[in-house]
Scaffold this active site. Structure first.
Site, PDB file in Angstrom:
ATOM      1  CG  ASN A   9      -1.696   1.237   1.430  1.00 18.69           C
ATOM      2  OD1 ASN A   9      -1.801   2.046   0.514  1.00 18.69           O
ATOM      3  ND2 ASN A   9      -2.275   1.405   2.609  1.00 18.69           N
ATOM      4  CD1 TRP A  10       3.259   0.971  -2.945  1.00 19.63           C
ATOM      5  CD2 TRP A  10       3.599   2.320  -4.706  1.00 19.63           C
ATOM      6  NE1 TRP A  10       4.026   0.282  -3.848  1.00 19.63           N
ATOM      7  CE2 TRP A  10       4.256   1.091  -4.950  1.00 19.63           C
ATOM      8  CE3 TRP A  10       3.678   3.318  -5.681  1.00 19.63           C
ATOM      9  CZ2 TRP A  10       4.978   0.833  -6.109  1.00 19.63           C
ATOM     10  CZ3 TRP A  10       4.391   3.066  -6.845  1.00 19.63           C
ATOM     11  CH2 TRP A  10       5.041   1.833  -7.049  1.00 19.63           C
ATOM     12  CE  LYS A  11       0.175   3.265   4.813  1.00 17.22           C
ATOM     13  NZ  LYS A  11       0.209   3.389   6.260  1.00 17.22           N
ATOM     14  CG  HIS A  97      -5.501   1.564   5.311  1.00 20.00           C
ATOM     15  ND1 HIS A  97      -5.078   2.536   6.191  1.00 20.00           N
ATOM     16  CD2 HIS A  97      -4.450   0.726   5.143  1.00 20.00           C
ATOM     17  CE1 HIS A  97      -3.819   2.296   6.520  1.00 20.00           C
ATOM     18  NE2 HIS A  97      -3.408   1.212   5.899  1.00 20.00           N
ATOM     19  CD  GLU A  99      -2.752   5.314   6.889  1.00 26.76           C
ATOM     20  OE1 GLU A  99      -2.762   5.420   5.650  1.00 26.76           O
ATOM     21  OE2 GLU A  99      -1.795   4.806   7.512  1.00 26.76           O
ATOM     22  CD  GLU A 169      -3.246  -2.982   7.279  1.00 21.14           C
ATOM     23  OE1 GLU A 169      -2.117  -3.143   6.812  1.00 21.14           O
ATOM     24  OE2 GLU A 169      -3.925  -1.971   7.043  1.00 21.14           O
ATOM     25  N   GLY A 175       2.691   1.808  10.801  1.00 26.25           N
ATOM     26  CA  GLY A 175       3.600   2.942  10.660  1.00 26.25           C
ATOM     27  C   GLY A 175       4.287   3.347  11.962  1.00 26.25           C
ATOM     28  CB  SER A 215       5.648  -2.152  11.804  1.00 29.46           C
ATOM     29  OG  SER A 215       5.170  -0.846  12.064  1.00 29.46           O
ATOM     30  N   GLY A 236       3.083  -1.299   4.245  1.00 25.63           N
ATOM     31  CA  GLY A 236       3.051   0.137   3.996  1.00 25.63           C
ATOM     32  C   GLY A 236       4.450   0.654   3.682  1.00 25.63           C
ATOM     33  N   GLY A 237       5.109   1.192   4.695  1.00 19.84           N
ATOM     34  CA  GLY A 237       6.412   1.831   4.511  1.00 19.84           C
ATOM     35  C   GLY A 237       7.424   1.005   3.725  1.00 19.84           C
TER      36      GLY A 237
HETATM   37  C1  PEP Z   1      -0.484  -0.131   6.206  1.00 15.90           C
HETATM   38  O1  PEP Z   1      -0.669   1.073   6.209  1.00 15.90           O
HETATM   39  O2  PEP Z   1      -1.314  -0.883   5.664  1.00 15.90           O
HETATM   40  C2  PEP Z   1       0.716  -0.640   6.856  1.00 15.90           C
HETATM   41  C3  PEP Z   1       0.731  -1.892   7.205  1.00 15.90           C
HETATM   42  O3  PEP Z   1       1.733   0.255   7.063  1.00 15.90           O
HETATM   43  P1  PEP Z   1       3.187  -0.060   7.676  1.00 15.90           P
HETATM   44  O4  PEP Z   1       3.673  -1.333   7.025  1.00 15.90           O
HETATM   45  O5  PEP Z   1       4.002   1.128   7.315  1.00 15.90           O
HETATM   46  O6  PEP Z   1       2.991  -0.236   9.144  1.00 15.90           O
END
Ligand code: PEP
Length: 252
Positions: A9-11, A97, A99, A169, A175, A215, A236-237
């Site tokens: 997920n590039w957000k 998600h 967010e 999640e 994050g 993470s 994510g990141g």
């Molecule tokens: C996400 O936003 O779906 C996610 C898992 O982010 P991160 O891996 O950065 O925690």
């Protein structure tokens, strides 16, 4: 055998030029990895979906959207519909998600209607849910997850579940650098699978892929993915960097 999935997920990251560069690098990297029963999905921003889907056409990488509106068209300034995603060859959408839930007030009820619109347009859904830290601390996490899943998905017929991917999640792990332990992930994933088994036949619960997100990094992916009910990750990141994302794909 359940399909394994690593989804990035590039957000709200990467310009058009940066998207082209990362997709190009990823295509090269993924070519070198043996993807045994594993799908690789990336979810760039709306404006870059068409380019990414063109660039990945002849590769093993699939492209997903990060969100969509529940209506087909009309006066919804700034929104994108399922039909619009399909028209640029996107077949998967991330919904729910944390967010979107937190910053854009998306409720379970709204998400249920988005899920319906996605499925009606033959889009596959990566459905995200998870508890916040207070719920985990107070021992409420199973109840929260149960209601998120029931409210948004349990009105579906069993046949619709072939188009559903679940993504657990925990919000406190997104994050933050903090990860659920592999045992915490397994415990929740087993609970979710049981929940689905109680509502549907066990072939639905045994077939649905349940991803963990929060993470995930090259250093912890292998241990998390080794758990029985963890069928991959929503990243994510670490999905924004070709080396990290490829290492996570290899870990599965
Ligand atoms: C996400 O936003 O779906 C996610 C898992 O982010 P991160 O891996 O950065 O925690």
């Amino acid at each position: 055998m359940r399909t394994k999935i690593v989804a990035g997920n590039w957000k709200m990251n990467k310009t058009y030029q940066e998207t082209k560069a990362l997709v190009k690098e990823l295509k090269h990297a993924v070519k070198e990895i043996s993807l045994d029963n594993t799908r690789v999905i990336i979810a760039p921003t709306f404006v870059n979906l068409q380019k990414a889907s063109k660039m990945t056409k002849s590769s093993a990488i699939e492209v997903a959207a990060q969100n969509m509106h529940q209506e087909a068209n009309g006066a919804y300034t700034g929104e994108i519909s399922a039909q619009m995603l399909k028209s640029v060859y996107v077949d998967t959408v991330i919904l729910g998600h944390s967010e979107r839930r937190e910053y854009f007030g998306e409720s379970d009820e709204l998400l249920a209607s988005k899920v319906d619109a996605a499925l009606a347009n033959d889009l596959e859904v990566i459905f995200c849910f998870g508890e916040v830290l207070e719920d985990r601390k107070s021992g409420n996490h199973f109840k929260v997850v149960e209601s998120q899943i029931k409210n948004a998905l349990f009105h579906l017929e069993s046949g619709a579940w072939s188009k559903i991917i679940l993504a657990y999640e925990p919000v406190w792990a997104i994050g933050t650098g903090e990860t659920a332990t592999p045992d915490q992930a397994q415990e929740m994933h087993a609970f979710i699978r049981e929940l689905v088994a109680e509502r549907y036949l066990s072939d639905v619960s045994e077939e649905v892929s349940i991803l963990y997100g929060g993470s995930v990094k090259p250093g912890n992916a292998e241990e998390i993915f080794s758990k029985n009910d963890v069928d991959g990750g929503l990243i994510g990141g670490a999905a924004l960097n070709v080396d990290d994302f490829s290492a996570i794909i290899k870990a599965i």
